[in-house]
Design a protein around this motif. Structure first.
Motif, PDB file in Angstrom:
ATOM      1  N   LEU A 275       0.828  -1.204   0.000  1.00  0.00           N
ATOM      2  CA  LEU A 275       0.000   0.000   0.000  1.00  0.00           C
ATOM      3  C   LEU A 275       0.862   1.254   0.000  1.00  0.00           C
ATOM      4  N   SER A 276       1.974   1.206   0.742  1.00  0.00           N
ATOM      5  CA  SER A 276       2.872   2.353   0.792  1.00  0.00           C
ATOM      6  C   SER A 276       3.499   2.609  -0.564  1.00  0.00           C
ATOM      7  N   LEU A 277       3.921   1.538  -1.251  1.00  0.00           N
ATOM      8  CA  LEU A 277       4.520   1.681  -2.572  1.00  0.00           C
ATOM      9  C   LEU A 277       3.519   2.242  -3.574  1.00  0.00           C
ATOM     10  N   ALA A 278       2.319   1.641  -3.596  1.00  0.00           N
ATOM     11  CA  ALA A 278       1.283   2.115  -4.512  1.00  0.00           C
ATOM     12  C   ALA A 278       0.870   3.543  -4.183  1.00  0.00           C
ATOM     13  N   GLY A 279       0.782   3.830  -2.879  1.00  0.00           N
ATOM     14  CA  GLY A 279       0.413   5.181  -2.469  1.00  0.00           C
ATOM     15  C   GLY A 279       1.464   6.204  -2.848  1.00  0.00           C
ATOM     16  N   GLY A 280       2.741   5.815  -2.764  1.00  0.00           N
ATOM     17  CA  GLY A 280       3.811   6.733  -3.143  1.00  0.00           C
ATOM     18  C   GLY A 280       3.758   7.091  -4.613  1.00  0.00           C
ATOM     19  N   VAL A 281       3.535   6.081  -5.454  1.00  0.00           N
ATOM     20  CA  VAL A 281       3.417   6.333  -6.897  1.00  0.00           C
ATOM     21  C   VAL A 281       2.195   7.195  -7.179  1.00  0.00           C
ATOM     22  N   GLY A 282       1.078   6.854  -6.521  1.00  0.00           N
ATOM     23  CA  GLY A 282      -0.144   7.636  -6.711  1.00  0.00           C
ATOM     24  C   GLY A 282       0.014   9.078  -6.258  1.00  0.00           C
ATOM     25  N   PHE A 283       0.748   9.273  -5.173  1.00  0.00           N
ATOM     26  CA  PHE A 283       0.945  10.635  -4.663  1.00  0.00           C
ATOM     27  C   PHE A 283       1.798  11.455  -5.624  1.00  0.00           C
ATOM     28  N   LEU A 284       2.808  10.831  -6.227  1.00  0.00           N
ATOM     29  CA  LEU A 284       3.621  11.541  -7.224  1.00  0.00           C
ATOM     30  C   LEU A 284       2.780  11.961  -8.418  1.00  0.00           C
ATOM     31  N   LEU A 285       1.889  11.063  -8.858  1.00  0.00           N
ATOM     32  CA  LEU A 285       0.992  11.419  -9.962  1.00  0.00           C
ATOM     33  C   LEU A 285       0.032  12.529  -9.559  1.00  0.00           C
ATOM     34  N   ALA A 286      -0.447  12.459  -8.314  1.00  0.00           N
ATOM     35  CA  ALA A 286      -1.347  13.506  -7.820  1.00  0.00           C
ATOM     36  C   ALA A 286      -0.643  14.856  -7.768  1.00  0.00           C
ATOM     37  N   LEU A 287       0.637  14.856  -7.393  1.00  0.00           N
ATOM     38  CA  LEU A 287       1.399  16.108  -7.379  1.00  0.00           C
ATOM     39  C   LEU A 287       1.532  16.687  -8.780  1.00  0.00           C
ATOM     40  N   TRP A 288       1.696  15.812  -9.759  1.00  0.00           N
ATOM     41  CA  TRP A 288       1.792  16.281 -11.140  1.00  0.00           C
ATOM     42  C   TRP A 288       0.478  16.939 -11.571  1.00  0.00           C
ATOM     43  N   VAL A 289      -0.637  16.242 -11.303  1.00  0.00           N
ATOM     44  CA  VAL A 289      -1.949  16.796 -11.655  1.00  0.00           C
ATOM     45  C   VAL A 289      -2.194  18.098 -10.896  1.00  0.00           C
ATOM     46  N   ALA A 290      -1.808  18.117  -9.620  1.00  0.00           N
ATOM     47  CA  ALA A 290      -1.996  19.329  -8.819  1.00  0.00           C
ATOM     48  C   ALA A 290      -1.175  20.489  -9.365  1.00  0.00           C
ATOM     49  N   SER A 291       0.011  20.182  -9.919  1.00  0.00           N
ATOM     50  CA  SER A 291       0.827  21.250 -10.491  1.00  0.00           C
ATOM     51  C   SER A 291       0.131  21.857 -11.707  1.00  0.00           C
ATOM     52  N   ILE A 292      -0.590  21.033 -12.466  1.00  0.00           N
ATOM     53  CA  ILE A 292      -1.352  21.543 -13.610  1.00  0.00           C
ATOM     54  C   ILE A 292      -2.480  22.446 -13.131  1.00  0.00           C
ATOM     55  N   TYR A 293      -3.197  21.994 -12.101  1.00  0.00           N
ATOM     56  CA  TYR A 293      -4.264  22.820 -11.543  1.00  0.00           C
ATOM     57  C   TYR A 293      -3.694  24.119 -10.963  1.00  0.00           C
ATOM     58  N   GLY A 294      -2.513  24.018 -10.361  1.00  0.00           N
ATOM     59  CA  GLY A 294      -1.879  25.227  -9.843  1.00  0.00           C
ATOM     60  C   GLY A 294      -1.582  26.222 -10.952  1.00  0.00           C
ATOM     61  N   ALA A 295      -1.120  25.712 -12.106  1.00  0.00           N
ATOM     62  CA  ALA A 295      -0.876  26.586 -13.253  1.00  0.00           C
ATOM     63  C   ALA A 295      -2.174  27.213 -13.742  1.00  0.00           C
ATOM     64  N   LEU A 296      -3.253  26.440 -13.744  1.00  0.00           N
ATOM     65  CA  LEU A 296      -4.554  26.965 -14.160  1.00  0.00           C
ATOM     66  C   LEU A 296      -5.025  28.068 -13.221  1.00  0.00           C
ATOM     67  N   VAL A 297      -4.820  27.851 -11.929  1.00  0.00           N
ATOM     68  CA  VAL A 297      -5.178  28.871 -10.938  1.00  0.00           C
ATOM     69  C   VAL A 297      -4.352  30.135 -11.148  1.00  0.00           C
ATOM     70  N   LEU A 298      -3.049  29.955 -11.347  1.00  0.00           N
ATOM     71  CA  LEU A 298      -2.174  31.105 -11.562  1.00  0.00           C
ATOM     72  C   LEU A 298      -2.590  31.882 -12.813  1.00  0.00           C
ATOM     73  N   GLY A 299      -2.850  31.156 -13.895  1.00  0.00           N
ATOM     74  CA  GLY A 299      -3.268  31.818 -15.122  1.00  0.00           C
ATOM     75  C   GLY A 299      -4.582  32.546 -14.972  1.00  0.00           C
ATOM     76  N   ALA A 300      -5.525  31.916 -14.265  1.00  0.00           N
ATOM     77  CA  ALA A 300      -6.830  32.555 -14.046  1.00  0.00           C
ATOM     78  C   ALA A 300      -6.686  33.843 -13.252  1.00  0.00           C
ATOM     79  N   TRP A 301      -5.823  33.809 -12.239  1.00  0.00           N
ATOM     80  CA  TRP A 301      -5.623  35.011 -11.424  1.00  0.00           C
ATOM     81  C   TRP A 301      -4.975  36.124 -12.240  1.00  0.00           C
ATOM     82  N   LEU A 302      -3.983  35.780 -13.049  1.00  0.00           N
ATOM     83  CA  LEU A 302      -3.331  36.787 -13.874  1.00  0.00           C
ATOM     84  C   LEU A 302      -4.292  37.392 -14.887  1.00  0.00           C
ATOM     85  N   LEU A 303      -5.142  36.559 -15.493  1.00  0.00           N
ATOM     86  CA  LEU A 303      -6.105  37.081 -16.466  1.00  0.00           C
ATOM     87  C   LEU A 303      -7.161  37.953 -15.800  1.00  0.00           C
ATOM     88  N   SER A 304      -7.483  37.604 -14.540  1.00  0.00           N
ATOM     89  CA  SER A 304      -8.489  38.411 -13.838  1.00  0.00           C
ATOM     90  C   SER A 304      -8.013  39.839 -13.613  1.00  0.00           C
TER      91      SER A 304
END
Length: 376
Positions: A275-304
């Protein structure tokens, strides 16, 4: 935006995955390959033959009458430790305090050759931090971010190095002279049977902007998929990140600290290791997706700031700005802040929360466009 990794950081990441998946408990060195949470050759013990050791920690306190090849979080050859042959290793940190009769090749986040250490052969070291303060009979070749050559250093051959910062004590003795070079190639032993070249700088150098441009395209594709597959969820995440930035940042910080702790606790139990191994891989993928959402948030704020609202422009703007931060001092700090906000907004959205006045979020551009704004 996924940060650019140096070769040293990539090795550290590989080691983190390896250690998470390693067996719990303690394994004492035995004939043939050894693996476990800790692999130890005890003081006064003699291991005859070549030792292949994989573990969270590998300690040589006795004698290995042969070669040592190791992959571990920590590698230590104590003052009482002796390796009659060669030492090759990939590690989070590697420390030599004892004696090695042959050559040494180490790739690690940190490499330390203490003043009590004696290496009869040559030394090749690649790491974030390399400190040499012992005796080396042959040549020394180092590729590092920070290199320190202490006053007790005695090198029978030459010293070649490539480092961002260097401090060589005037009392150090290098018979063959000291040379700073542009190319330092250091071969590492395989990780889990897969050959790895670490610190290989020979040949043409690819500019950093090429890698940055590549990751911009990769993240733009992933971001487009995310927005197309779940536009309403993306709108909620964007609303949380832009209108509840403090709350999102707090949730992101709690997540990035708390999840690794939970994974570590799972690692301490036999049942929890998978579970720890699978969770670690999943968390790394989640960080990647979160970084994309973070970019979307940053872009939205700049456009606002320009009273403009378009999710596609926001996505590209955020990713492009994060790409530029790779070349700006303290840009990594700003990238981390964006990641934390994106991760927190992502976590809160998974819980069902949304930003207030959500209809005004960037994602609302799905239905049309503001005056003067193009259709999303």
């Amino acid at each position: 935006m996924i940060p650019m990794f140096t070769s040293k950081q990539l090795v550290a990441l590989l080691l983190a995955v390896l250690v998470v998946g390693s067996l719990a408990g303690v394994a004492t060195a035995q004939q043939g390959p050894s693996a476990g949470g800790t692999v130890v050759v005890e003081e006064g013990e003699t291991f005859t033959g070549d030792l292949e050791a994989i573990g969270g920690t590998v300690v040589i306190a006795g004698t290995v009458d042969g070669n040592v090849e190791t992959t571990a979080g920590t590698v230590l050859v104590t003052e009482t430790g002796e390796i009659t042959g060669t030492l090759e290793g990939v590690a989070g940190s590697a420390t030599i305090e004892g004696t090695v009769g042959g050559d040494v090749s180490l790739s690690a986040g940190a490499v330390f050759v203490r003043d009590t250490a004696t290496i009869d052969g040559s030394l090749e070291a690649a790491g974030g931090n390399v400190r040499l303060d012992g005796a080396v009979g042959g040549d020394v070749r180092v590729g590092a971010e920070d290199l320190v050559v202490g006053p007790n250093t005695r090198v029978g051959g030459s010293l070649e190095y490539n480092a961002e910062s260097t401090a060589i004590d005037s009392a150090a003795v290098v018979d063959g002279g000291v040379t700073e070079v542009d190319n330092v190639g250091i071969d590492s032993p395989p990780i889990a049977g897969v050959p790895v070249e670490f610190g290989q700088f020979e040949g043409p150098t690819i500019p950093n902007w090429v890698f940055s441009g590549y990751w911009l395209l990769v993240n733009l594709v992933l971001g487009s998929i995310i927005v197309l597959v779940a536009p309403e969820f993306a709108r909620r995440v964007t609303g949380l990140g832009t209108k509840k930035a403090v709350r999102s940042g707090g949730a992101g910080l709690l997540t990035i600290v708390g999840v690794p702790i939970v994974l570590l606790v799972l690692l301490l139990t036999i049942v929890g290791i998978p579970l720890s191994l699978a969770g670690g891989v999943g968390f790394l993928l989640a960080l990647w997706v979160a970084s994309i959402y973070g970019a979307l948030v940053l872009g939205a704020w700049l456009l606002s700031l320009a009273d403009y609202n378009n999710r596609w422009v926001a996505l590209f703007t955020g990713l492009f700005v994060l790409t530029l931060l790779d070349f700006v001092p303290l840009g990594g700090v700003l990238e981390f802040a964006v990641l934390i906000v994106g991760l927190g907004a992502f976590a809160l959205a998974l819980r069902g929360e949304s930003g207030h006045d959500g209809d005004d979020d960037v994602g609302a551009a799905d239905e049309g466009s503001q005056e003067g704004a193009p259709m999303a």
